[in-house]
Write an enzyme that holds these catalytic residues in place. Structure first.
Site, PDB file in Angstrom:
ATOM      1  N   GLU A  20      41.420  43.354  26.112  1.00 11.05           N
ATOM      2  CA  GLU A  20      41.218  44.645  26.784  1.00 11.05           C
ATOM      3  C   GLU A  20      40.311  44.501  28.002  1.00 11.05           C
ATOM      4  O   GLU A  20      40.502  45.157  29.032  1.00 11.05           O
ATOM      5  CB  GLU A  20      40.597  45.642  25.784  1.00 11.05           C
ATOM      6  CG  GLU A  20      40.466  47.065  26.284  1.00 11.05           C
ATOM      7  CD  GLU A  20      41.811  47.674  26.653  1.00 11.05           C
ATOM      8  OE1 GLU A  20      42.580  47.988  25.754  1.00 11.05           O
ATOM      9  OE2 GLU A  20      42.083  47.824  27.861  1.00 11.05           O
ATOM     10  N   GLY A  69      37.989  46.451  33.331  1.00 10.52           N
ATOM     11  CA  GLY A  69      36.641  46.527  32.729  1.00 10.52           C
ATOM     12  C   GLY A  69      36.617  47.396  31.493  1.00 10.52           C
ATOM     13  O   GLY A  69      37.225  47.072  30.472  1.00 10.52           O
ATOM     14  N   GLY A 108      26.085  43.543  45.639  1.00  8.55           N
ATOM     15  CA  GLY A 108      26.503  42.763  44.469  1.00  8.55           C
ATOM     16  C   GLY A 108      27.914  43.075  43.995  1.00  8.55           C
ATOM     17  O   GLY A 108      28.352  42.546  42.973  1.00  8.55           O
ATOM     18  N   ILE A 133      37.941  50.372  31.091  1.00  9.11           N
ATOM     19  CA  ILE A 133      39.050  51.332  30.964  1.00  9.11           C
ATOM     20  C   ILE A 133      40.024  50.830  29.896  1.00  9.11           C
ATOM     21  O   ILE A 133      40.513  49.709  29.996  1.00  9.11           O
ATOM     22  CB  ILE A 133      39.826  51.466  32.298  1.00  9.11           C
ATOM     23  CG1 ILE A 133      38.894  51.881  33.421  1.00  9.11           C
ATOM     24  CG2 ILE A 133      40.980  52.450  32.151  1.00  9.11           C
ATOM     25  CD1 ILE A 133      39.546  51.833  34.803  1.00  9.11           C
ATOM     26  N   LYS A 193      45.629  40.652  37.515  1.00 11.80           N
ATOM     27  CA  LYS A 193      45.604  41.817  36.621  1.00 11.80           C
ATOM     28  C   LYS A 193      46.976  42.495  36.532  1.00 11.80           C
ATOM     29  O   LYS A 193      47.390  42.908  35.449  1.00 11.80           O
ATOM     30  CB  LYS A 193      44.521  42.793  37.097  1.00 11.80           C
ATOM     31  CG  LYS A 193      43.106  42.217  36.932  1.00 11.80           C
ATOM     32  CD  LYS A 193      42.082  43.065  37.657  1.00 11.80           C
ATOM     33  CE  LYS A 193      40.670  42.530  37.478  1.00 11.80           C
ATOM     34  NZ  LYS A 193      39.699  43.184  38.370  1.00 11.80           N
ATOM     35  N   GLU A 231      31.378  38.991  45.738  1.00  9.66           N
ATOM     36  CA  GLU A 231      30.695  37.732  45.495  1.00  9.66           C
ATOM     37  C   GLU A 231      30.434  37.032  46.825  1.00  9.66           C
ATOM     38  O   GLU A 231      31.064  37.347  47.834  1.00  9.66           O
ATOM     39  CB  GLU A 231      31.557  36.863  44.594  1.00  9.66           C
ATOM     40  CG  GLU A 231      31.723  37.519  43.230  1.00  9.66           C
ATOM     41  CD  GLU A 231      32.515  36.664  42.275  1.00  9.66           C
ATOM     42  OE1 GLU A 231      32.468  35.445  42.392  1.00  9.66           O
ATOM     43  OE2 GLU A 231      33.170  37.258  41.408  1.00  9.66           O
ATOM     44  N   ASP A 260      42.637  38.540  42.646  1.00  4.63           N
ATOM     45  CA  ASP A 260      42.138  39.146  41.400  1.00  4.63           C
ATOM     46  C   ASP A 260      43.085  40.262  40.935  1.00  4.63           C
ATOM     47  O   ASP A 260      43.444  40.344  39.755  1.00  4.63           O
ATOM     48  CB  ASP A 260      40.725  39.700  41.673  1.00  4.63           C
ATOM     49  CG  ASP A 260      40.141  40.445  40.501  1.00  4.63           C
ATOM     50  OD1 ASP A 260      39.575  39.805  39.606  1.00  4.63           O
ATOM     51  OD2 ASP A 260      40.243  41.697  40.477  1.00  4.63           O
TER      52      ASP A 260
HETATM   53  N1  HSE Z   1      35.883  41.306  41.055  1.00  6.68           N
HETATM   54  C1  HSE Z   1      36.520  42.307  40.264  1.00  6.68           C
HETATM   55  C2  HSE Z   1      36.526  43.626  41.016  1.00  6.68           C
HETATM   56  C3  HSE Z   1      35.873  42.540  38.937  1.00  6.68           C
HETATM   57  O1  HSE Z   1      35.954  43.737  42.086  1.00  6.68           O
HETATM   58  O2  HSE Z   1      37.123  44.563  40.513  1.00  6.68           O
HETATM   59  C4  HSE Z   1      36.234  41.537  37.916  1.00  6.68           C
HETATM   60  O3  HSE Z   1      37.591  41.588  37.599  1.00  6.68           O
END
Ligand code: HSE
Length: 429
Positions: free
Chosen positions: A132, A137, A190, A139, A208, A193, A204
């Site tokens: 999950e 995150g 923050g 959700i 997902k 990165e 990323d």
């Molecule tokens: N770097 C991702 C984001 C978070 O900015 O949503 C981790 O999956």
């Protein structure tokens, strides 16, 4: 039988998320265990360097730098993986599942690249694999796709599943910032990165949507099958002109099932300002799922961060310990064809700079006409006086991606073309 009849837990990784998971398990042990018929016990935590100071206080002997201490501990039945990255996490998870230990992971890269084979490994050994926390995150979206929505034929998922890029795009939209300035702000806070490549290039989000598309359509969607474009080409003018046309600009991850197959893509889009996804601001995520029975459902919330991710992990851990609705699947994977990006049919937004002289518009219009693309609107904007250029903002009626790319090349070949600034797709509401 486990020590004192406890449910033994191993933790792989003690960074920001691992620390919060460990802290939650230690400080709220009674509350978490109250959902179960036996107490939980955090038995071992794998780190690279056991001598480093840690934010969380663990009992002597809990830290280890040897994965085998977790793999071979008969009293550890559940392992939480928050190391991140493909190597060595993918190998560790496979070995744990083969050994019959259930795994709870937040690792989107591993799940995107190895999810189907890990699910099969779990099915073979009877272990559970829960993930999950790998998408969105805190959700809940994996559970709903695997359980609550399983009566539906899912037709599409459209999602804002990268908080960093949504934060940057929101800043650009609301404050007229350039991409580089907004990125620097996201890094200072923050969100982004120091090396922001995976976020800003859409990688990323591609991981997902590969996970979500695979679950939704029950066919393995690999990350390399996801057409991926990031947000580095966005400029302040695009937001200004998009707003004039009634749109917001968002990085959407889309997975659709059509008669021609499954299509998965990540790219910036113009979204009508009235659409729910257009209203998702800052680092928030939102995922819209369309099912034949339920219609559209939208999940919205914090898509990253130690606390929301811990929320998903502890939920998975308790569900795994209860053996609530097994998270893996024994339903065989189908092999649906992937629909190529060239076959996408959508509307487009194009911003170019051209020589500000007579006859230019007809040359541009001819290229669209030759490719059977119908122009929906065309606006001339100020360009660069010194260079003698003007900007054109063109939107089209629905057209095939292949035709649009041919037209784009034709426009690039025109001697009156100064620069192609941006080509964006317009997502229907
Ligand atoms: N770097 C991702 C984001 C978070 O900015 O949503 C981790 O999956």
């Amino acid at each position: 039988m486990a020590v004192n009849n406890e449910i033994g837990i191993g933790l792989l990784g003690l960074g920001g998320i691992g620390n919060q998971v460990a802290e939650h398990l230690l400080q709220h042990l009674d509350a978490v265990s109250s959902h179960l018929d036996r107490p939980l016990s955090l038995r071992r935590v794998l780190v690279r360097d056991t001598a480093l100071p840690r934010a969380v206080t663990l009992a002597d002997g809990v830290l280890t730098d040897d994965f085998n201490d977790i793999l071979n501990d008969p009293d550890i039945q559940f392992v939480v993986e928050v190391m991140g990255g493909e190597d060595p996490a993918a190998d560790y998870l496979k070995r744990l599942l083969d050994k019959g230990k259930s795994v709870i992971t937040a690792n989107k890269e591993v799940m995107a690249k190895h999810g189907p084979s890990l699910m099969e490994a779990a099915d073979r050994s009877g272990a559970q694999l829960r993930f999950e926390a790998s998408v969105g995150g805190g959700i809940p979206i994996i559970g709903p796709l695997q359980n609550d929505l399983l009566a539906n034929d899912i037709t599409s998922i459209r999602a804002i599943i990268n908080g960093t890029t949504n934060y940057i795009l929101t800043k650009m939209a609301q404050e007229g910032l350039d991409f580089g300035v907004a990125l620097a702000q996201a890094q200072a806070l923050g969100y982004a990165e120091p090396d922001p490549t995976n976020d800003i290039e859409g990688i990323d989000a591609a991981y997902k949507i590969a996970i979500l598309g695979s679950l939704a359509f029950h066919t393995a969607v690999a990350p390399e099958q996801v057409y991926t474009e990031g947000i580095t080409g966005m400029a302040a003018e695009d937001f200004e002109f998009a707003h004039e046309l009634g749109y917001e600009i968002k990085l959407l991850a889309i997975a659709e099932r059509t008669d021609a197959g499954v299509q998965a893509r990540v790219h910036p889009v113009l979204l009508h300002q009235e659409s729910m996804l257009a209203k998702v601001e800052g680092a928030f995520n939102a995922i819209e799922v369309c099912g034949d029975l339920v219609g559209p459902v939208v999940f919205h919330g914090q898509g990253a961060g130690a606390a929301p991710t811990t929320s998903a992990i502890i939920g998975d851990l308790v569900a795994a310990a209860r053996r609530d609705g097994k998270s893996t699947t024994s339903r065989p994977w189908s092999k649906l064809p992937m629909k190529p990006m060239a076959d996408l049919e959508t509307q487009y937004y194009l911003r170019v700079s051209i020589a500000d002289q007579s006859g230019v518009l007809s040359k541009i219009a001819s290229v669209f006409g030759e490719n059977n693309i119908s122009i929906a609107s065309l606006t001339q904007k100020d360009g660069d006086n010194q260079l003698g250029t003007a900007q054109l903002v063109i939107t089209t009626h629905p057209a095939k991606e292949a035709a649009m790319q041919t037209a784009l090349q034709g426009i690039k070949n025109l001697s009156v073309l100064h620069k192609v600034h941006n080509l964006l797709r317009v997502e229907p509401i």
